[in-house]
Design an enzyme around this catalytic site. Structure first.
Site, short mmCIF file in Angstrom:
data_model
loop_
_atom_site.label_atom_id
_atom_site.label_comp_id
_atom_site.label_asym_id
_atom_site.label_seq_id
_atom_site.Cartn_x
_atom_site.Cartn_y
_atom_site.Cartn_z
N GLY A 152 -2.10 2.12 -2.64
CA GLY A 152 -2.19 2.72 -3.97
C GLY A 152 -1.30 3.95 -4.08
O GLY A 152 -0.41 4.18 -3.25
N GLU B 29 -9.18 -7.57 0.68
CA GLU B 29 -9.67 -6.38 -0.04
C GLU B 29 -10.68 -6.79 -1.13
O GLU B 29 -11.74 -6.18 -1.27
CB GLU B 29 -8.45 -5.67 -0.65
N TYR B 30 -10.35 -7.84 -1.90
CA TYR B 30 -11.27 -8.34 -2.93
C TYR B 30 -12.62 -8.69 -2.29
O TYR B 30 -13.67 -8.36 -2.80
CB TYR B 30 -10.71 -9.62 -3.57
N HIS C 201 -3.71 -9.46 2.43
CA HIS C 201 -4.39 -8.16 2.52
C HIS C 201 -5.22 -7.94 1.26
O HIS C 201 -6.39 -7.56 1.32
CB HIS C 201 -3.34 -7.04 2.68
N ASN C 202 -4.61 -8.20 0.11
CA ASN C 202 -5.32 -7.96 -1.15
C ASN C 202 -6.50 -8.93 -1.31
O ASN C 202 -7.55 -8.55 -1.83
CB ASN C 202 -4.37 -8.10 -2.34
N VAL D 256 9.23 -1.83 -9.45
CA VAL D 256 9.01 -2.09 -10.88
C VAL D 256 7.94 -3.16 -11.03
O VAL D 256 7.49 -3.75 -10.05
CB VAL D 256 10.33 -2.54 -11.57
N LYS E 232 0.99 -9.22 2.42
CA LYS E 232 0.40 -8.26 1.46
C LYS E 232 -0.61 -8.98 0.55
O LYS E 232 -1.68 -8.43 0.23
CB LYS E 232 1.51 -7.61 0.63
N GLY F 64 12.48 2.59 -10.60
CA GLY F 64 11.12 2.44 -11.10
C GLY F 64 10.26 3.61 -10.72
O GLY F 64 9.76 3.68 -9.60
N LEU F 65 10.09 4.55 -11.66
CA LEU F 65 9.31 5.76 -11.35
C LEU F 65 7.92 5.71 -12.00
O LEU F 65 7.47 6.69 -12.60
CB LEU F 65 10.08 7.00 -11.78
N ASN G 245 4.45 -5.89 -5.91
CA ASN G 245 3.54 -6.96 -5.48
C ASN G 245 4.07 -8.31 -5.96
O ASN G 245 3.48 -8.94 -6.84
CB ASN G 245 2.15 -6.74 -6.07
N SER H 173 1.03 -1.19 0.68
CA SER H 173 -0.38 -1.03 0.30
C SER H 173 -0.85 0.40 0.49
O SER H 173 -0.42 1.09 1.41
CB SER H 173 -1.26 -1.96 1.12
P1 NDP Z 1 3.76 1.15 -13.33
O1 NDP Z 1 3.35 0.36 -14.51
O2 NDP Z 1 3.20 2.50 -13.13
O3 NDP Z 1 5.36 1.28 -13.31
C1 NDP Z 1 6.16 0.20 -13.62
C2 NDP Z 1 7.61 0.60 -13.46
O4 NDP Z 1 8.40 -0.56 -13.79
C3 NDP Z 1 8.05 1.72 -14.39
O5 NDP Z 1 9.02 2.48 -13.76
C4 NDP Z 1 8.65 0.95 -15.56
O6 NDP Z 1 9.64 1.67 -16.29
C5 NDP Z 1 9.32 -0.19 -14.83
N1 NDP Z 1 9.55 -1.32 -15.74
C6 NDP Z 1 8.61 -2.04 -16.38
N2 NDP Z 1 9.20 -2.99 -17.14
C7 NDP Z 1 10.54 -2.85 -16.96
C8 NDP Z 1 11.67 -3.51 -17.47
N3 NDP Z 1 11.53 -4.55 -18.31
N4 NDP Z 1 12.89 -3.10 -17.06
C9 NDP Z 1 13.01 -2.07 -16.20
N5 NDP Z 1 11.98 -1.38 -15.68
C10 NDP Z 1 10.75 -1.77 -16.07
O7 NDP Z 1 3.46 0.19 -12.07
P2 NDP Z 1 3.10 0.58 -10.56
O8 NDP Z 1 3.95 1.69 -10.10
O9 NDP Z 1 1.62 0.66 -10.44
O10 NDP Z 1 3.51 -0.78 -9.82
C11 NDP Z 1 4.86 -1.08 -9.47
C12 NDP Z 1 4.79 -2.28 -8.51
O11 NDP Z 1 4.03 -1.91 -7.36
C13 NDP Z 1 4.10 -3.50 -9.11
O12 NDP Z 1 4.69 -4.66 -8.59
C14 NDP Z 1 2.68 -3.36 -8.56
O13 NDP Z 1 2.00 -4.60 -8.52
C15 NDP Z 1 2.95 -2.82 -7.18
N6 NDP Z 1 1.86 -2.12 -6.53
C16 NDP Z 1 1.03 -1.30 -7.25
C17 NDP Z 1 -0.01 -0.64 -6.61
C18 NDP Z 1 -0.89 0.31 -7.34
O14 NDP Z 1 -1.90 0.75 -6.75
N7 NDP Z 1 -0.57 0.69 -8.59
C19 NDP Z 1 -0.26 -0.82 -5.17
C20 NDP Z 1 0.73 -1.65 -4.49
C21 NDP Z 1 1.72 -2.27 -5.17
P3 NDP Z 1 9.26 2.51 -17.63
O15 NDP Z 1 8.79 3.84 -17.14
O16 NDP Z 1 10.53 2.59 -18.37
O17 NDP Z 1 8.19 1.74 -18.34
#
Ligand code: NDP
Length: 472
Positions: A130, A189-190, A185-186, A74, A182, A8-9, A102, A128
């Site tokens: 971001g 934060e709210y 924590h959130n 992801v 976590k 998950g990038l 999360n 946590s």
């Molecule tokens: P993004 O939307 O930026 O990234 C989501 C990732 O999940 C992408 O790599 C995406 O792949 C992959 N993905 C989505 N659907 C599928 C699928 N059906 N099959 C395989 N891969 C999939 O999310 P974030 O990086 O922001 O968040 C990731 C996690 O971290 C979440 O659980 C989020 O709640 C948590 N989080 C986020 C924070 C934030 O500040 N953003 C802070 C702390 C936790 P693709 O590129 O192919 O779409």
């Protein structure tokens, strides 16, 4: 071969992968959309040599040292289950899947149970901070089997934020404990964000100060008792100007707050566990009310309020506002930690309260030196509620009157302060020897024969002289 696998990038995963590589670990990365994986590695600059782009899960698994550590970053929910399903047939004894998204802690408990009999370990981990935290040092709350943690610990401690050189990473308990911590924590934060926003709105309404002037006030507060990341960014946000319109940025942004769910989960769990975190709940509610933009616009002309709002100078009001915000903050954190304590008992997690406060001191969104004081308060190990800790008794004694005064100004001026009002109500409810609950008990017994306890006798099933047998 790589030492860590990461799936998950997106925003968080990409930053976390770079953070791991920056700390001299090799990382094999995989993303559902392969082009993203290749772009990511190609743009990783000098870290490229520690990154391996994998187009399939099979190749990710083949590129990892055993036992494998595979971090999922992801979208939370079904995607995590699907990734686990896809990985399981490829993994071997002792491999570890770490869900760093999360997740709802109930999902984490279910996944833990599902994998309990399998040779693959599952660890639910809260992260946590971001995007920036993930890249340069997040706070990390690890759940799952304590016996598995030592295998993850070196990597996690290397990438975590540091407070006075102590890594903000700890194993907080088994199964869903990491994700629960976590979530709370959130929730906090709210509440913190909402209380800051309420103080801002009051300043704006009753003092007529500009966002920049209010921002300067927050900047001043950031070197006092309120010193925290959220106050710091509030000061910065309020000082920002929209380059297109020249207006304060905060005035250009639509006043409709979003939420992704963790605040709601924290609220729901606090109610379910009988430790209602009212300020957290109000913060979630305030965002929901803000989202009723169309209705608010319809309602506004229906209530052209002639309010008794005396103009106040920001300089006169500032000291009171600072204390009011501090009092509210103590109550909100007291509530959040009270929920953690109940969860710890209910699930027999033995959550390390002082350690949780310690790992929130840096890296995460609620980071502040205030958490250092909370850690000290919980350190002796027998504190029922933060409001009973000597340090916080002193703060509350010195600030609750200001909160009352600020709230009365807000009520007269028609400025909603749901989070700060509920914080004071929690404090007043918590510190009262006698409450109106005797009347509630009498009412319950009257209409439902529920029985009550008496002050003057032992026993639990007394009834009042109501003389009716009404089952309403
Ligand atoms: P993004 O939307 O930026 O990234 C989501 C990732 O999940 C992408 O790599 C995406 O792949 C992959 N993905 C989505 N659907 C599928 C699928 N059906 N099959 C395989 N891969 C999939 O999310 P974030 O990086 O922001 O968040 C990731 C996690 O971290 C979440 O659980 C989020 O709640 C948590 N989080 C986020 C924070 C934030 O500040 N953003 C802070 C702390 C936790 P693709 O590129 O192919 O779409």
């Amino acid at each position: 071969m790589a030492q860590v696998g990461l799936i998950g990038l997106g925003v968080m995963g990409a930053s976390l992968a770079l953070n791991i590589a920056d700390n001299k670990y090799s990382v094999a990365v995989y993303n559902r959309t392969a082009a993203i994986t290749h772009d990511f590695v190609a743009n990783a600059g000098e870290l490229q040599s520690r990154l391996t782009a994998c187009e399939t899960l099979q190749s990710l698994v083949e590129n990892l040292d055993r036992p494998r550590m595979i971090v999922l970053m992801v979208t939370a929910g079904e995607v995590v289950d699907a990734q686990i399903d896809a990985l399981l047939p490829l993994l071997e004894d002792g491999d570890i899947i770490v869900d760093a998204g999360n997740a709802n802690y109930l999902d984490t408990r279910r996944r833990n149970e599902r994998l309990a009999g399998s040779p693959v370990h599952f660890v639910g981990m809260g992260v946590s901070g971001g995007e920036e935290g993930a890249r340069f040092g997040p706070a990390i709350m690890v759940g799952g089997d304590a016996a598995v943690y030592p295998q993850l610990e070196p990597v996690l401690k290397a990438i975590a934020a540091r407070y006075n050189d102590a890594p903000c990473c700890a194993h907080v308990g088994p199964d869903g404990a990491g994700h629960f911590v976590k979530t709370m924590h959130n929730g906090i934060e709210y509440a913190d964000m909402q209380m800051i926003a309420e103080i801002y709105e009051l300043m704006r309404t009753v003092t007529g100060a500009t966002p920049a002037q209010i921002g300067a006030t927050f900047a001043e507060w950031n070197s006092g008792a309120l010193d925290s990341y959220l106050i710091e960014i509030t000061a910065e946000v309020l000082g920002a100007v929209d380059p297109d319109s020249g207006q304060p940025m905060v005035d250009v942004i639509l006043d409709r707050a979003g939420q992704k769910g963790t605040g709601g989960w924290a609220s729901i769990e606090s109610i379910a566990m009988g430790a209602p975190a009212t300020t957290l709940i109000e913060a979630v509610g305030a965002r929901a009310v803000s989202s009723l933009l169309t209705e608010r616009l319809q309602a506004a002309p229906l209530y052209p309020l002639a309010l008794d709002s005396e103009a106040q100078s920001i300089e006169t009001l500032k000291p009171q506002l600072e204390k009011a915000l501090l009092a509210g903050k103590v109550c909100a954190y007291a509530q959040g930690f009270a929920v953690l304590q109940v969860a710890s008992k209910d699930y027999q997690w033995q959550l390390p309260m002082a350690e949780i406060a310690r790992i929130w001191r840096a890296g995460c969104i609620i980071r502040s030196s205030f958490l250092d004081d909370i850690a000290s308060a919980f350190a002796p190990g027998d504190l029922p509620n933060l409001l009973q800790a000597k340090h916080f008794v002193a703060i509350m004694s010195n600030s609750h009157q200001s909160l009352r005064e600020v709230l009365s100004i807000a009520i007269k001026a028609g400025v909603p302060m749901p989070a700060l009002s509920s914080a004071l109500a929690y404090f007043d409810g918590y510190r009262r020897e006698r409450t109106s609950a005797s009347l509630i008990q009498a009412q319950r017994d009257f209409f439902g024969a529920h029985g009550f306890e008496r002050r003057d006798r032992e026993g639990r099933d007394f009834h009042g002289p109501w003389g009716m047998d009404y089952d309403g």
